[in-house]
Motif scaffolding. Structure first.
Motif, PDB file in Angstrom:
ATOM      1  N   SER A  62       8.340   8.227   8.969  1.00  0.00           N
ATOM      2  CA  SER A  62       9.111   8.921   7.948  1.00  0.00           C
ATOM      3  C   SER A  62      10.576   9.031   8.374  1.00  0.00           C
ATOM      4  N   ARG A  63      10.785   9.409   9.602  1.00  0.00           N
ATOM      5  CA  ARG A  63      12.151   9.528  10.142  1.00  0.00           C
ATOM      6  C   ARG A  63      12.858   8.179  10.092  1.00  0.00           C
ATOM      7  N   ALA A  64      12.180   7.138  10.515  1.00  0.00           N
ATOM      8  CA  ALA A  64      12.809   5.812  10.578  1.00  0.00           C
ATOM      9  C   ALA A  64      13.236   5.323   9.193  1.00  0.00           C
ATOM     10  N   ILE A  65      12.376   5.453   8.189  1.00  0.00           N
ATOM     11  CA  ILE A  65      12.735   4.962   6.857  1.00  0.00           C
ATOM     12  C   ILE A  65      13.812   5.845   6.232  1.00  0.00           C
ATOM     13  N   ARG A  66      13.774   7.133   6.487  1.00  0.00           N
ATOM     14  CA  ARG A  66      14.798   8.033   5.952  1.00  0.00           C
ATOM     15  C   ARG A  66      16.166   7.726   6.562  1.00  0.00           C
ATOM     16  N   LEU A  67      16.211   7.554   7.875  1.00  0.00           N
ATOM     17  CA  LEU A  67      17.491   7.252   8.514  1.00  0.00           C
ATOM     18  C   LEU A  67      18.010   5.889   8.055  1.00  0.00           C
ATOM     19  N   ARG A  68      17.113   4.939   7.867  1.00  0.00           N
ATOM     20  CA  ARG A  68      17.542   3.637   7.344  1.00  0.00           C
ATOM     21  C   ARG A  68      18.136   3.801   5.948  1.00  0.00           C
ATOM     22  N   ALA A  69      17.491   4.601   5.126  1.00  0.00           N
ATOM     23  CA  ALA A  69      17.985   4.841   3.767  1.00  0.00           C
ATOM     24  C   ALA A  69      19.392   5.441   3.803  1.00  0.00           C
ATOM     25  N   ILE A  73      20.110  12.695  11.635  1.00  0.00           N
ATOM     26  CA  ILE A  73      19.815  12.104  12.938  1.00  0.00           C
ATOM     27  C   ILE A  73      19.588  13.206  13.979  1.00  0.00           C
ATOM     28  N   ALA A  74      20.143  14.374  13.728  1.00  0.00           N
ATOM     29  CA  ALA A  74      20.016  15.492  14.667  1.00  0.00           C
ATOM     30  C   ALA A  74      18.731  16.307  14.479  1.00  0.00           C
ATOM     31  N   PHE A  75      17.955  16.020  13.439  1.00  0.00           N
ATOM     32  CA  PHE A  75      16.729  16.777  13.211  1.00  0.00           C
ATOM     33  C   PHE A  75      15.755  16.592  14.365  1.00  0.00           C
ATOM     34  N   LEU A  76      15.076  17.657  14.704  1.00  0.00           N
ATOM     35  CA  LEU A  76      14.045  17.630  15.745  1.00  0.00           C
ATOM     36  C   LEU A  76      12.712  17.155  15.162  1.00  0.00           C
ATOM     37  N   PRO A  77      11.802  16.694  16.015  1.00  0.00           N
ATOM     38  CA  PRO A  77      10.484  16.266  15.509  1.00  0.00           C
ATOM     39  C   PRO A  77       9.814  17.319  14.630  1.00  0.00           C
ATOM     40  N   GLU A  78       9.950  18.585  14.996  1.00  0.00           N
ATOM     41  CA  GLU A  78       9.325  19.652  14.204  1.00  0.00           C
ATOM     42  C   GLU A  78       9.867  19.689  12.780  1.00  0.00           C
ATOM     43  N   GLN A  79      11.149  19.365  12.616  1.00  0.00           N
ATOM     44  CA  GLN A  79      11.740  19.356  11.278  1.00  0.00           C
ATOM     45  C   GLN A  79      11.176  18.209  10.439  1.00  0.00           C
ATOM     46  N   TRP A  80      10.993  17.053  11.062  1.00  0.00           N
ATOM     47  CA  TRP A  80      10.413  15.924  10.335  1.00  0.00           C
ATOM     48  C   TRP A  80       8.968  16.224   9.949  1.00  0.00           C
ATOM     49  N   LYS A  81       8.227  16.833  10.851  1.00  0.00           N
ATOM     50  CA  LYS A  81       6.837  17.187  10.557  1.00  0.00           C
ATOM     51  C   LYS A  81       6.767  18.227   9.443  1.00  0.00           C
ATOM     52  N   VAL A 123       0.852  -1.176   0.000  1.00  0.00           N
ATOM     53  CA  VAL A 123       0.000   0.000   0.000  1.00  0.00           C
ATOM     54  C   VAL A 123       0.893   1.232   0.000  1.00  0.00           C
ATOM     55  N   VAL A 124       0.699   2.100  -0.993  1.00  0.00           N
ATOM     56  CA  VAL A 124       1.418   3.361  -1.066  1.00  0.00           C
ATOM     57  C   VAL A 124       0.424   4.458  -0.751  1.00  0.00           C
ATOM     58  N   ARG A 125       0.782   5.284   0.221  1.00  0.00           N
ATOM     59  CA  ARG A 125      -0.105   6.383   0.600  1.00  0.00           C
ATOM     60  C   ARG A 125       0.709   7.621   0.921  1.00  0.00           C
ATOM     61  N   ARG A 126       0.039   8.757   0.829  1.00  0.00           N
ATOM     62  CA  ARG A 126       0.703  10.023   1.150  1.00  0.00           C
ATOM     63  C   ARG A 126       0.841  10.155   2.661  1.00  0.00           C
ATOM     64  N   SER A 127       2.002  10.617   3.081  1.00  0.00           N
ATOM     65  CA  SER A 127       2.271  10.820   4.503  1.00  0.00           C
ATOM     66  C   SER A 127       1.461  11.990   5.037  1.00  0.00           C
ATOM     67  N   VAL A 128       1.135  11.896   6.304  1.00  0.00           N
ATOM     68  CA  VAL A 128       0.538  13.002   7.041  1.00  0.00           C
ATOM     69  C   VAL A 128       1.444  13.281   8.240  1.00  0.00           C
ATOM     70  N   GLU A 129       1.240  14.408   8.879  1.00  0.00           N
ATOM     71  CA  GLU A 129       2.124  14.818   9.972  1.00  0.00           C
ATOM     72  C   GLU A 129       2.291  13.737  11.043  1.00  0.00           C
ATOM     73  N   ALA A 130       1.230  13.001  11.309  1.00  0.00           N
ATOM     74  CA  ALA A 130       1.296  11.953  12.332  1.00  0.00           C
ATOM     75  C   ALA A 130       2.248  10.821  11.954  1.00  0.00           C
ATOM     76  N   ASP A 131       2.675  10.767  10.696  1.00  0.00           N
ATOM     77  CA  ASP A 131       3.617   9.743  10.231  1.00  0.00           C
ATOM     78  C   ASP A 131       5.075  10.128  10.448  1.00  0.00           C
ATOM     79  N   TRP A 132       5.329  11.220  11.135  1.00  0.00           N
ATOM     80  CA  TRP A 132       6.698  11.728  11.181  1.00  0.00           C
ATOM     81  C   TRP A 132       7.696  10.708  11.717  1.00  0.00           C
ATOM     82  N   GLU A 133       7.313   9.897  12.685  1.00  0.00           N
ATOM     83  CA  GLU A 133       8.262   8.915  13.223  1.00  0.00           C
ATOM     84  C   GLU A 133       8.560   7.811  12.209  1.00  0.00           C
TER      85      GLU A 133
END
Length: 163
Positions: free
Chosen positions: A17-24, A40-48, A5-15
């Motif tokens: 999103s962060r996990a897959i990006r850092l893995r990449a 890795i140093a980005f704050l939650p607000e930056q991911w959102k 399933v491919v879907r567009r991210s929403v703000e609640a997906d930030w964690e």
């Protein structure tokens, strides 16, 4: 591979999103213009904010695990151009159509937003990604630029015309 399933991210997906990006960034450090150490140093607000400022898509497997991501954002210096960035599929899900689905999602959103083209950059050593993009209709423009954190490697610009 089971249903993806491919879907567009929403703000609640930030964690997620962060996990897959850092893995990449860990798994393929030379495939991206950024680095794990930087992000890795980005704050939650930056991911959102990243999610809010772009069209980020997540691919999930039947278990709900995020197995891929791709992002499109309008180039502020070139109206009508959407940049496809941060494309990544976990190794165990490659060659199963997940990458194509993610590219298709970004391209569909770009079309819906009225863009005239989608542009990306692929590192010269990333043959698998270059083949994927070519299968999806992207062509090399001949423009290259050095990878920011590894200037000895070049990134090739590829474009898909939408009109």
């Amino acid at each position: 591979m089971d249903a993806v399933v491919v879907r567009r991210s929403v703000e609640a997906d930030w964690e997620r999103s962060r996990a897959i990006r850092l893995r990449a960034l860990r798994d393929a450090p030379l495939a991206f213009a950024s680095t794990y150490e930087r992000e890795i140093a980005f704050l939650p607000e930056q991911w959102k904010a990243r999610i809010g400022d772009s069209a980020q898509f997540l691919a999930g497997n039947a278990d709900g695990e995020v197995i891929g991501t791709a992002t499109g954002f309008t180039d502020p210096g070139e109206p009508g151009t959407v940049n496809l960035v941060a494309m990544f599929v976990v190794a165990e899900a490659r060659r199963c159509g997940v990458g194509e689905q993610l590219v298709e999602a970004v391209v569909a959103q770009a079309r819906a937003d009225g863009a005239s083209r989608v542009r990306l950059h692929v590192v010269e050593t990333n043959d698998g990604a270059a083949r994927l993009y070519a299968r999806c209709g992207f062509v090399r423009t001949g423009v290259t630029e050095p990878l920011p954190h590894q200037p000895s490697l070049l990134e090739h610009e590829m474009v898909l015309a939408l009109r």
